[in-house]
Design an enzyme around this catalytic site. Structure first.
Site, PDB file in Angstrom:
ATOM      1  N   SER A 132       0.725  -1.182   0.021  1.00  0.00           N
ATOM      2  CA  SER A 132       0.040  -0.084  -0.067  1.00  0.00           C
ATOM      3  C   SER A 132       0.752   1.405  -0.102  1.00  0.00           C
ATOM      4  CB  SER A 132      -0.952   0.037   1.258  1.00  0.00           C
ATOM      5  OG  SER A 132      -1.565   1.426   1.363  1.00  0.00           O
ATOM      6  N   HIS A 133       0.374   2.487  -0.445  1.00  0.00           N
ATOM      7  CA  HIS A 133       0.971   3.722  -0.421  1.00  0.00           C
ATOM      8  C   HIS A 133       1.053   4.143   0.956  1.00  0.00           C
ATOM      9  CE1 HIS A 133       0.720   4.038  -4.706  1.00  0.00           C
ATOM     10  NE2 HIS A 133       1.197   5.321  -4.829  1.00  0.00           N
ATOM     11  N   SER A 134       0.114   3.620   1.840  1.00  0.00           N
ATOM     12  CA  SER A 134       0.358   3.970   3.393  1.00  0.00           C
ATOM     13  C   SER A 134       0.734   2.908   3.898  1.00  0.00           C
ATOM     14  CB  SER A 134      -1.079   4.653   3.419  1.00  0.00           C
ATOM     15  OG  SER A 134      -1.356   4.442   4.847  1.00  0.00           O
ATOM     16  N   ASP A 180      -2.529  -1.576  -3.881  1.00  0.00           N
ATOM     17  CA  ASP A 180      -3.655  -0.494  -3.721  1.00  0.00           C
ATOM     18  C   ASP A 180      -3.807   0.344  -5.018  1.00  0.00           C
ATOM     19  OD1 ASP A 180      -1.382   1.083  -2.978  1.00  0.00           O
ATOM     20  OD2 ASP A 180      -2.258   1.875  -1.180  1.00  0.00           O
TER      21      ASP A 180
END
Lengths: 123, 206
Positions: A10-12, A68
């Site tokens: 995920s980017h986060s 994502d």
């Protein structure tokens, strides 16, 4: 633990960690690794983190990756090209729902291809 | 044109200078149609590239480009990392064993770099991406017997400005659909700086 590994990209880092927590509430015997955020834990993805997670999640039965958005896919593809000796498939299923289904299927002792097909069928 | 190790390092330094100078502008472009991180990501990535290539001794252009690729891939958080990284990696692979880089070798490297960007980003021309700058520049190199420095920069600049008129259908900007019209694509802009830097290096050698 002879199970197909799951890697959450995920980017986060919070999304990846939160998702791992969500899945781990139900599935405890499947290797689930996270690759969230950049090396500095900022928003983004890191090829290095993805590669490390692939290696940690691999117990010889291969690894299924979930991602994502956008660049996460490109970095995942580069990581796959670099990790030559491990069997890896990148799933296009939505990150949260897809990895959840994947973890359940892996927990049944299925092969990488079977887990991947089951996830594909669900979405 | 002919590119040696020092020229290549100079190309990267000049690219970095331009990206640092235009960091806020690149971010503003990305604010309009993206996630506002392009200037920050590219300035971090290219600064690391320059730090890297200046701290080592290189024997071949290919090795300089390979280190550039690996640094961009690991240090640029957004989509530009894998895209520019793949471009420089393919370039480096194509010119392996060739030193210095002749115009012909450079053109082949550029062709492979573009193919890498297209493959990695699954983009085509006309989608308002960096491909819209790289593609005409590659065509220019392919169709020119003796490359003129000014023409390299002009080709890239014109192509960058044309991305303004395109509706984005690729990447984060595609979420903005027709609202993306009127804005220069950030990846096209940073690609322009790289080719403008290249043009200055070619000019300097003549």
């Amino acid at each position: 633990m002879e199970r197909v590994g799951i890697v959450l990209i995920s980017h986060s880092s919070k999304i990846a960690e939160g998702l791992k927590e969500l899945i781990s509430q139900v599935i405890t015997d499947v290797p689930i690794e996270t690759a969230g955020g950049t090396e500095e834990n900022e928003i983004g993805t890191s090829i290095e983190k993805i590669m490390e997670s692939i290696h940690r999640a691999d117990y010889g039965k291969g690894v299924l990756l979930f991602y994502d958005i956008g660049s996460a896919k490109m970095n995942a593809e580069i990581a796959i090209e670099m990790a030559e000796s491990i069997e890896i498939i990148l799933s296009e299923a939505p990150l949260v729902e897809g990895s959840y289904v994947g973890a359940v299927e892996s927990g049944m002792g299925k092969s990488l291809k079977e887990v991947y097909d089951a996830v594909e069928k669900a979405f | 044109m002919e590119l040696q190790v020092e020229d290549t390092i100079q190309w990267l330094e000049k690219s970095n200078e331009k990206i640092q100078q235009n960091k806020d502008y690149l971010t503003a472009l990305d604010q309009a149609i993206g996630d506002s991180d392009h200037g920050i990501n590219m300035s971090r990535g290219f600064q690391e590239v320059v730090n890297q290539v200046k701290s080592k001794q290189y024997d071949t252009v290919s090795d300089v480009l390979k280190d550039t690729a690996m640094t961009l891939m690991s240090k640029v958080g957004g989509a530009s990392g894998p895209l520019f990284g793949t471009a420089f990696l393919r370039f480096s692979m194509r010119v392996k064993g060739i030193d210095p880089i002749s115009q012909d070798a450079f053109t082949k490297g550029m062709e492979d770099a573009l193919a890498g960007i297209i493959q990695r980003g699954k983009a085509a021309t006309g989608e308002k991406t960096m491909v819209d700058v790289w593609s005409p520049v590659v065509d220019y190199f392919k169709g020119t017997t003796i490359v003129q420095a000014d023409e390299v920069a002009q080709t890239a600049k014109k192509a960058m400005e044309q991305t303004k008129e395109i509706t984005a259908t690729k990447g984060r900007a595609s979420y903005f659909k027709e609202k993306s019209i009127g804005h220069i694509d950030p990846g096209a802009a940073s690609s322009f700086y790289i080719f403008e830097a290249l043009s200055e290096v070619i000019k300097g050698e003549g």
